[in-house]
Design a protein around this motif. Structure first.
Motif, PDB file in Angstrom:
ATOM      1  N   ARG A 137       0.840  -1.190   0.000  1.00 32.84           N
ATOM      2  CA  ARG A 137       0.000   0.000   0.000  1.00 32.84           C
ATOM      3  C   ARG A 137       0.882   1.249   0.000  1.00 32.84           C
ATOM      4  N   VAL A 138       0.514   2.209  -0.837  1.00 34.17           N
ATOM      5  CA  VAL A 138       1.250   3.474  -0.916  1.00 34.17           C
ATOM      6  C   VAL A 138       0.513   4.488  -0.063  1.00 34.17           C
ATOM      7  N   ARG A 139       1.216   4.990   0.951  1.00 34.91           N
ATOM      8  CA  ARG A 139       0.621   5.960   1.867  1.00 34.91           C
ATOM      9  C   ARG A 139       1.487   7.210   1.901  1.00 34.91           C
ATOM     10  N   VAL A 140       0.821   8.346   1.981  1.00 35.07           N
ATOM     11  CA  VAL A 140       1.543   9.618   1.993  1.00 35.07           C
ATOM     12  C   VAL A 140       1.080  10.469   3.159  1.00 35.07           C
ATOM     13  N   GLY A 141       1.956  11.366   3.551  1.00 35.91           N
ATOM     14  CA  GLY A 141       1.626  12.357   4.555  1.00 35.91           C
ATOM     15  C   GLY A 141       1.779  11.871   5.978  1.00 35.91           C
ATOM     16  N   ARG A 142       1.968  12.837   6.844  1.00 34.20           N
ATOM     17  CA  ARG A 142       1.992  12.622   8.289  1.00 34.20           C
ATOM     18  C   ARG A 142       1.347  13.861   8.885  1.00 34.20           C
ATOM     19  N   PHE A 143       0.022  13.816   8.990  1.00 35.86           N
ATOM     20  CA  PHE A 143      -0.729  14.985   9.425  1.00 35.86           C
ATOM     21  C   PHE A 143      -1.146  14.824  10.879  1.00 35.86           C
ATOM     22  N   LYS A 144      -0.869  15.851  11.685  1.00 39.00           N
ATOM     23  CA  LYS A 144      -1.209  15.792  13.102  1.00 39.00           C
ATOM     24  C   LYS A 144      -2.680  16.062  13.348  1.00 39.00           C
ATOM     25  N   THR A 145      -3.270  16.925  12.542  1.00 30.96           N
ATOM     26  CA  THR A 145      -4.679  17.271  12.764  1.00 30.96           C
ATOM     27  C   THR A 145      -5.541  16.768  11.614  1.00 30.96           C
TER      28      THR A 145
ATOM     29  N   LYS B 216      -5.405  18.431   2.552  1.00 31.09           N
ATOM     30  CA  LYS B 216      -4.497  17.801   1.591  1.00 31.09           C
ATOM     31  C   LYS B 216      -5.188  16.652   0.873  1.00 31.09           C
ATOM     32  N   PHE B 217      -6.080  15.958   1.560  1.00 27.97           N
ATOM     33  CA  PHE B 217      -6.817  14.846   0.971  1.00 27.97           C
ATOM     34  C   PHE B 217      -7.640  15.298  -0.226  1.00 27.97           C
ATOM     35  N   ILE B 218      -8.278  16.463  -0.122  1.00 25.99           N
ATOM     36  CA  ILE B 218      -9.070  17.005  -1.239  1.00 25.99           C
ATOM     37  C   ILE B 218      -8.167  17.235  -2.448  1.00 25.99           C
ATOM     38  N   GLU B 219      -6.994  17.763  -2.184  1.00 26.74           N
ATOM     39  CA  GLU B 219      -6.032  18.036  -3.265  1.00 26.74           C
ATOM     40  C   GLU B 219      -5.531  16.732  -3.901  1.00 26.74           C
ATOM     41  N   VAL B 220      -5.223  15.751  -3.078  1.00 26.97           N
ATOM     42  CA  VAL B 220      -4.705  14.468  -3.573  1.00 26.97           C
ATOM     43  C   VAL B 220      -5.799  13.703  -4.315  1.00 26.97           C
ATOM     44  N   ARG B 221      -7.007  13.747  -3.787  1.00 26.94           N
ATOM     45  CA  ARG B 221      -8.104  12.988  -4.386  1.00 26.94           C
ATOM     46  C   ARG B 221      -8.452  13.493  -5.783  1.00 26.94           C
ATOM     47  N   ALA B 222      -8.174  14.761  -6.062  1.00 22.98           N
ATOM     48  CA  ALA B 222      -8.411  15.294  -7.404  1.00 22.98           C
ATOM     49  C   ALA B 222      -7.525  14.576  -8.424  1.00 22.98           C
TER      50      ALA B 222
ATOM     51  N   TYR C 293      -5.812  11.502  -7.625  1.00 20.70           N
ATOM     52  CA  TYR C 293      -5.935  10.063  -7.389  1.00 20.70           C
ATOM     53  C   TYR C 293      -7.301   9.785  -6.758  1.00 20.70           C
ATOM     54  N   PRO C 294      -8.326   9.513  -7.574  1.00 12.14           N
ATOM     55  CA  PRO C 294      -9.695   9.375  -7.064  1.00 12.14           C
ATOM     56  C   PRO C 294      -9.905   8.190  -6.112  1.00 12.14           C
ATOM     57  N   ASP C 295      -9.024   7.202  -6.125  1.00 14.81           N
ATOM     58  CA  ASP C 295      -9.175   6.046  -5.239  1.00 14.81           C
ATOM     59  C   ASP C 295      -8.544   6.272  -3.868  1.00 14.81           C
ATOM     60  N   ALA C 296      -8.001   7.459  -3.632  1.00  7.78           N
ATOM     61  CA  ALA C 296      -7.318   7.739  -2.367  1.00  7.78           C
ATOM     62  C   ALA C 296      -8.297   7.689  -1.203  1.00  7.78           C
ATOM     63  N   MET C 297      -7.760   7.300  -0.026  1.00  7.62           N
ATOM     64  CA  MET C 297      -8.569   7.214   1.186  1.00  7.62           C
ATOM     65  C   MET C 297      -7.822   7.908   2.325  1.00  7.62           C
ATOM     66  N   LEU C 298      -8.567   8.579   3.183  1.00  5.24           N
ATOM     67  CA  LEU C 298      -7.990   9.208   4.362  1.00  5.24           C
ATOM     68  C   LEU C 298      -7.994   8.188   5.498  1.00  5.24           C
ATOM     69  N   LEU C 299      -6.820   7.942   6.080  1.00  8.15           N
ATOM     70  CA  LEU C 299      -6.697   6.978   7.160  1.00  8.15           C
ATOM     71  C   LEU C 299      -6.550   7.690   8.490  1.00  8.15           C
ATOM     72  N   LYS C 300      -7.357   7.274   9.449  1.00  3.31           N
ATOM     73  CA  LYS C 300      -7.278   7.855  10.785  1.00  3.31           C
ATOM     74  C   LYS C 300      -6.134   7.203  11.545  1.00  3.31           C
ATOM     75  N   PRO C 301      -5.582   7.943  12.513  1.00  2.00           N
ATOM     76  CA  PRO C 301      -4.517   7.326  13.324  1.00  2.00           C
ATOM     77  C   PRO C 301      -5.074   6.208  14.201  1.00  2.00           C
ATOM     78  N   LYS C 302      -4.221   5.244  14.471  1.00  2.00           N
ATOM     79  CA  LYS C 302      -4.630   4.152  15.351  1.00  2.00           C
ATOM     80  C   LYS C 302      -4.658   4.668  16.778  1.00  2.00           C
ATOM     81  N   LYS C 303      -5.652   4.264  17.522  1.00  2.00           N
ATOM     82  CA  LYS C 303      -5.729   4.683  18.915  1.00  2.00           C
ATOM     83  C   LYS C 303      -4.779   3.810  19.732  1.00  2.00           C
TER      84      LYS C 303
END
Length: 122
Positions: free
Chosen positions: A87-95, A102-108, A110-120
């Motif tokens: 899996r190709v993952r990008v970014g390290r966002f704190k908030t 950034k997800f909106i920009e990337v999704r334009a 790469y339409p299959d992109a998904m935002l992943l939440k941090p693991k608790k």
């Protein structure tokens, strides 16, 4: 012939007898170890929002990662193996807000992109 054998044995035994053995001793400031532990703990305790661009075989993931690095050179990119795919993952966002922008920009691009939440962490 005997002399050659005797000379050969003498040369071999003198090589073994005169070989050197040594110890390497590394001296470092004890604070270096403390700093490394602090660094490890800080990285383990921080989880970041990430954007998953896509997945596939290793060759596909590498190609996708190269494309992402060309399109978004400011983003940290990484290939993670999550059985059975890479899996190709990008970014390290704190908030979440920063990640969503950034997800909106990337999704334009790469339409299959998904935002992943941090693991608790527990």
């Amino acid at each position: 012939m005997k002399t050659f054998i005797i000379l050969g044995l003498m040369a071999f035994s003198s090589t073994i007898a005169l070989s050197q053995q040594g110890n390497i001793q590394i001296e470092q400031d004890h604070r270096i170890g403390e700093l490394l532990n602090i660094y490890k703990l800080s990285n383990e305790s921080h989880e970041y929002y990430k954007i998953q661009i896509g997945f596939g075989s290793y060759a596909e993931a590498q190609e996708l990662k190269e494309n992402v690095e060309n399109d978004f050179p400011d983003l940290f990119s990484k290939i993670d193996f999550d059985s059975p795919t890479y899996r190709v993952r990008v970014g390290r966002f704190k908030t979440k807000l920063e990640a969503e922008r950034k997800f909106i920009e990337v999704r334009a691009k790469y339409p299959d992109a998904m935002l992943l939440k941090p693991k608790k962490s527990t």
